[in-house]
Design an enzyme around this catalytic site. Structure first.
Site, PDB file in Angstrom:
ATOM      1  N   TYR A  32       0.874  -1.176   0.000  1.00 55.44           N
ATOM      2  CA  TYR A  32       0.000   0.000   0.000  1.00 55.44           C
ATOM      3  C   TYR A  32       0.904   1.217   0.000  1.00 55.44           C
ATOM      4  O   TYR A  32       1.523   1.536   1.014  1.00 55.44           O
ATOM      5  CB  TYR A  32      -0.900  -0.046   1.228  1.00 55.44           C
ATOM      6  CG  TYR A  32      -1.896   1.076   1.386  1.00 55.44           C
ATOM      7  CD1 TYR A  32      -2.149   1.988   0.362  1.00 55.44           C
ATOM      8  CD2 TYR A  32      -2.611   1.202   2.566  1.00 55.44           C
ATOM      9  CE1 TYR A  32      -3.066   3.010   0.520  1.00 55.44           C
ATOM     10  CE2 TYR A  32      -3.547   2.228   2.740  1.00 55.44           C
ATOM     11  CZ  TYR A  32      -3.770   3.117   1.725  1.00 55.44           C
ATOM     12  OH  TYR A  32      -4.689   4.131   1.890  1.00 55.44           O
ATOM     13  N   LYS A  63      -1.488  -1.399  -3.916  1.00 51.63           N
ATOM     14  CA  LYS A  63      -2.497  -0.354  -3.938  1.00 51.63           C
ATOM     15  C   LYS A  63      -1.746   0.957  -4.077  1.00 51.63           C
ATOM     16  O   LYS A  63      -1.020   1.376  -3.175  1.00 51.63           O
ATOM     17  CB  LYS A  63      -3.334  -0.366  -2.659  1.00 51.63           C
ATOM     18  CG  LYS A  63      -4.385   0.732  -2.630  1.00 51.63           C
ATOM     19  CD  LYS A  63      -5.091   0.806  -1.279  1.00 51.63           C
ATOM     20  CE  LYS A  63      -6.055   1.997  -1.267  1.00 51.63           C
ATOM     21  NZ  LYS A  63      -6.643   2.223   0.064  1.00 51.63           N
TER      22      LYS A  63
END
Length: 298
Positions: free
Chosen positions: A134, A162
């Site tokens: 992330y 992400k």
């Protein structure tokens, strides 16, 4: 693991006395599964993990795993300020059969790229679970450089990222030069159409907590059917809300207000975050009502 589809980072509902409201979390999970999102993330930024105690985080992880009951893939957010605390949360998630873990850079301590690399390797060695990285330096203070990602090429568990920097240039590089190494997931909601256009097949979208049908429809149009005319029409309807989320400075508050409008009273965000003012609520509700009206006409 395949991270295709809509992944909802589930909010953490709170009761009036400020404790975690598992009854409302149950209703949200059931609704999301009913709307056919592809997976749930428990303990991400949208869940306000940074504002929860370790026991509350474990409580939410356990409840979600038990209630989902294998009906849908689940990913555990395990971020913390230290590697050891991340490992403790990760071991808990693995013990209750989570499918994967979400791994950002530890926040506030601002590790160097070498230190961040060692952190992720340590997590991988200890947990041996599929990982979605992330990358959100605006929140953590530390970017995940392209060199850092390249250095993880020999780690088969590092399967997705992400991407939440907002850099279209970086998204292009990930979509083209790293597509054989790591799956790209949209983490910048107001750029989702651009992500899908460049081949992303995954979207971690906070607003899917209360607008799951539109998120699923956009994914279906762009990724499954490759119909970007329809996709652009859906994205245009969503854009006013997505812009408020990404550019309004009150992401968690807007998500929680959206849940309230959708019939899921999830309580306020924890302080120091304060509730939306009347003007902010009115602007958001206007955009939300327009979306729901279109949904009802369809």
């Amino acid at each position: 693991m395949n991270f295709d589809g809509i992944w909802t980072p589930v909010v953490t509902p709170f009761t009036q006395d400020g404790s975690v409201d598992l009854d409302v979390m149950e209703k949200i999970i059931d609704a999301l599964i009913g709307h056919q999102v592809n997976g749930l993330i428990i303990g991400g930024t949208t869940a306000e993990y940074y504002a929860l105690s370790k026991d509350e985080r474990k409580q939410a992880l356990t409840f979600a795993a038990e209630h989902a009951g294998g009906r849908i893939p689940i990913v555990a957010g395990i971020n913390a300020t230290t590697t050891e605390e991340c490992l403790e949360l990760g071991r808990h998630a693995k013990s209750i059969d989570y499918d994967a873990i979400l791994v950002p850079a530890p926040y506030y301590c601002q590790p160097t790229q070498d230190e961040l690399l060692e952190h992720v390797r340590c997590v991988d060695d200890a947990l041996d679970m599929p990982v979605m990285l992330y990358n959100f330096p605006d929140r953590t203070g530390v970017p995940m450089s392209l060199e850092f990602i390249e250095a993880l090429r020999d780690r088969p568990n590092i399967q997705a990222i992400k991407e939440s920097t907002g850099s279209i240039e970086r998204m292009h590089v990930l979509a083209n030069e790293f597509k054989d190494q790591i799956q790209l997931s949209c983490g910048m909601d107001d750029q989702v159409l651009e992500f899908f256009t460049w081949g992303a097949r995954s979207w971690v979208g906070g607003a899917s907590n209360f607008l799951a049908p539109e998120h699923v429809a956009l994914y279906q149009a762009c990724v499954v059917e490759q119909d970007f005319v329809t996709g652009r029409e859906i994205a245009t309807r969503l854009l006013s809300i997505l812009n408020l989320l990404e550019q309004g400075g009150k992401f968690c508050q807007y998500i929680k207000y959206g849940c309230e409008l959708a019939g899921f009273p999830v309580g306020p965000a924890r302080r120091p975050l304060l509730p939306l003012n009347d003007e902010e609520k009115a602007n958001f509700k206007s955009a939300y009502d327009a979306l729901v009206a279109h949904r009802d006409r369809s």
